[in-house]
Scaffold this motif. Structure first.
Motif, PDB file in Angstrom:
ATOM      1  N   UNK A 198      24.785  32.636  15.020  1.00  0.00           N
ATOM      2  CA  UNK A 198      25.727  33.195  15.957  1.00  0.00           C
ATOM      3  C   UNK A 198      24.969  34.036  16.971  1.00  0.00           C
ATOM      4  N   UNK A 199      25.323  33.963  18.221  1.00  0.00           N
ATOM      5  CA  UNK A 199      24.685  34.763  19.255  1.00  0.00           C
ATOM      6  C   UNK A 199      25.687  35.759  19.826  1.00  0.00           C
ATOM      7  N   UNK A 200      25.180  36.655  20.648  1.00  0.00           N
ATOM      8  CA  UNK A 200      26.044  37.662  21.265  1.00  0.00           C
ATOM      9  C   UNK A 200      27.143  37.006  22.094  1.00  0.00           C
ATOM     10  N   UNK A 201      26.854  35.902  22.726  1.00  0.00           N
ATOM     11  CA  UNK A 201      27.873  35.211  23.519  1.00  0.00           C
ATOM     12  C   UNK A 201      29.009  34.682  22.659  1.00  0.00           C
ATOM     13  N   UNK A 202      28.743  34.458  21.407  1.00  0.00           N
ATOM     14  CA  UNK A 202      29.762  33.916  20.526  1.00  0.00           C
ATOM     15  C   UNK A 202      30.610  35.006  19.892  1.00  0.00           C
ATOM     16  N   UNK A 203      30.437  36.224  20.299  1.00  0.00           N
ATOM     17  CA  UNK A 203      31.372  37.248  19.897  1.00  0.00           C
ATOM     18  C   UNK A 203      30.852  38.411  19.085  1.00  0.00           C
ATOM     19  N   UNK A 204      29.555  38.586  18.948  1.00  0.00           N
ATOM     20  CA  UNK A 204      29.039  39.745  18.214  1.00  0.00           C
ATOM     21  C   UNK A 204      27.780  40.241  18.893  1.00  0.00           C
ATOM     22  N   UNK A 205      27.704  41.517  19.105  1.00  0.00           N
ATOM     23  CA  UNK A 205      26.564  42.099  19.786  1.00  0.00           C
ATOM     24  C   UNK A 205      25.389  42.283  18.843  1.00  0.00           C
ATOM     25  N   UNK A 206      24.205  41.936  19.286  1.00  0.00           N
ATOM     26  CA  UNK A 206      23.021  42.186  18.475  1.00  0.00           C
ATOM     27  C   UNK A 206      22.808  43.670  18.257  1.00  0.00           C
ATOM     28  N   UNK A 207      23.312  44.507  19.155  1.00  0.00           N
ATOM     29  CA  UNK A 207      23.178  45.940  18.987  1.00  0.00           C
ATOM     30  C   UNK A 207      23.877  46.428  17.730  1.00  0.00           C
ATOM     31  N   UNK A 208      24.962  45.767  17.343  1.00  0.00           N
ATOM     32  CA  UNK A 208      25.667  46.199  16.143  1.00  0.00           C
ATOM     33  C   UNK A 208      25.019  45.633  14.885  1.00  0.00           C
ATOM     34  N   UNK A 209      24.098  44.715  15.042  1.00  0.00           N
ATOM     35  CA  UNK A 209      23.453  44.081  13.904  1.00  0.00           C
ATOM     36  C   UNK A 209      22.115  44.752  13.610  1.00  0.00           C
ATOM     37  N   UNK A 210      21.490  45.266  14.645  1.00  0.00           N
ATOM     38  CA  UNK A 210      20.217  45.947  14.474  1.00  0.00           C
ATOM     39  C   UNK A 210      19.085  44.981  14.191  1.00  0.00           C
ATOM     40  N   UNK A 211      18.180  45.366  13.317  1.00  0.00           N
ATOM     41  CA  UNK A 211      16.979  44.570  13.091  1.00  0.00           C
ATOM     42  C   UNK A 211      17.222  43.292  12.308  1.00  0.00           C
ATOM     43  N   UNK A 212      18.454  43.052  11.837  1.00  0.00           N
ATOM     44  CA  UNK A 212      18.743  41.814  11.109  1.00  0.00           C
ATOM     45  C   UNK A 212      18.774  40.612  12.048  1.00  0.00           C
ATOM     46  N   UNK A 213      18.862  40.862  13.355  1.00  0.00           N
ATOM     47  CA  UNK A 213      18.905  39.767  14.316  1.00  0.00           C
ATOM     48  C   UNK A 213      17.580  39.017  14.335  1.00  0.00           C
ATOM     49  N   UNK A 214      17.663  37.713  14.481  1.00  0.00           N
ATOM     50  CA  UNK A 214      16.463  36.875  14.538  1.00  0.00           C
ATOM     51  C   UNK A 214      15.918  36.866  15.965  1.00  0.00           C
TER      52      UNK A 214
ATOM     53  N   UNK B 191      33.648  41.333  12.480  1.00  0.00           N
ATOM     54  CA  UNK B 191      32.776  42.249  13.227  1.00  0.00           C
ATOM     55  C   UNK B 191      32.986  42.091  14.736  1.00  0.00           C
ATOM     56  N   UNK B 192      33.196  40.860  15.179  1.00  0.00           N
ATOM     57  CA  UNK B 192      33.443  40.624  16.607  1.00  0.00           C
ATOM     58  C   UNK B 192      34.716  41.343  17.041  1.00  0.00           C
ATOM     59  N   UNK B 193      35.747  41.270  16.198  1.00  0.00           N
ATOM     60  CA  UNK B 193      37.018  41.951  16.497  1.00  0.00           C
ATOM     61  C   UNK B 193      36.804  43.465  16.556  1.00  0.00           C
ATOM     62  N   UNK B 194      36.086  44.001  15.590  1.00  0.00           N
ATOM     63  CA  UNK B 194      35.793  45.432  15.563  1.00  0.00           C
ATOM     64  C   UNK B 194      35.022  45.852  16.808  1.00  0.00           C
TER      65      UNK B 194
ATOM     66  N   UNK C 194      32.960  28.745  13.171  1.00  0.00           N
ATOM     67  CA  UNK C 194      31.772  29.423  13.690  1.00  0.00           C
ATOM     68  C   UNK C 194      31.916  29.808  15.165  1.00  0.00           C
ATOM     69  N   UNK C 195      33.042  29.483  15.780  1.00  0.00           N
ATOM     70  CA  UNK C 195      33.295  29.888  17.163  1.00  0.00           C
ATOM     71  C   UNK C 195      33.978  31.254  17.119  1.00  0.00           C
ATOM     72  N   UNK C 196      33.165  32.306  17.177  1.00  0.00           N
ATOM     73  CA  UNK C 196      33.676  33.661  17.059  1.00  0.00           C
ATOM     74  C   UNK C 196      33.855  34.358  18.403  1.00  0.00           C
ATOM     75  N   UNK C 197      33.990  33.589  19.469  1.00  0.00           N
ATOM     76  CA  UNK C 197      34.299  34.176  20.772  1.00  0.00           C
ATOM     77  C   UNK C 197      35.630  34.899  20.645  1.00  0.00           C
ATOM     78  N   UNK C 198      35.740  36.071  21.219  1.00  0.00           N
ATOM     79  CA  UNK C 198      36.949  36.878  21.077  1.00  0.00           C
ATOM     80  C   UNK C 198      38.172  36.125  21.599  1.00  0.00           C
ATOM     81  N   UNK C 199      37.974  35.267  22.604  1.00  0.00           N
ATOM     82  CA  UNK C 199      39.092  34.475  23.138  1.00  0.00           C
ATOM     83  C   UNK C 199      39.565  33.416  22.145  1.00  0.00           C
TER      84      UNK C 199
END
Length: 106
Positions: free
Chosen positions: A1-17, A45-48, A67-72
């Motif tokens: 999942x990428x930031x465009x798909x509805x979750x910010x890497x900033x909220x994930x921290x170092x777990x991002x690949x 998490x995307x909703x939050x 797997x389509x977690x876009x907020x829309x």
């Protein structure tokens, strides 16, 4: 999942690949992300992240793609609505003509 798909890497921290993705696919087909040693579904998490609060009801993927977690693509629904969407997508037809009864071949 990428930031465009509805979750910010900033909220994930170092777990991002390095490619910007995070998490793993659960056995149910949803993305899961571990934050502070606790596992969360990425769509929650995307909703939050978008609304600043956890969803109060169930979340439905409008297009049926887990797997389509876009907020829309996310909407809050009741348990009954969520289950009716599930059965609409996973309808079984038994040889008796009764829906929702799996037909097994022995």
């Amino acid at each position: 999942m990428t930031a465009r798909q509805g979750c910010s890497n900033g909220s994930i921290g170092r777990a991002a690949k390095p490619d910007g993705s995070a998490g793993t696919k659960s056995t149910f087909g949803y993305w899961q992300i571990v934050v502070d040693n606790r596992s969360y579904f990425a769509h929650r998490l995307a909703w939050l992240y978008e609304y600043g609060q956890w969803p109060t009801m169930f979340l439905d993927h409008v297009d049926g793609n887990k797997v389509n977690n876009a907020i829309s693509n996310l909407r809050e629904v009741t348990h009954k609505e969520n289950m009716s969407h599930y059965w609409g997508k996973h309808r079984f037809t038994h040889k008796s003509g009764i829906n929702r009864v799996p037909h097994y071949h022995f």
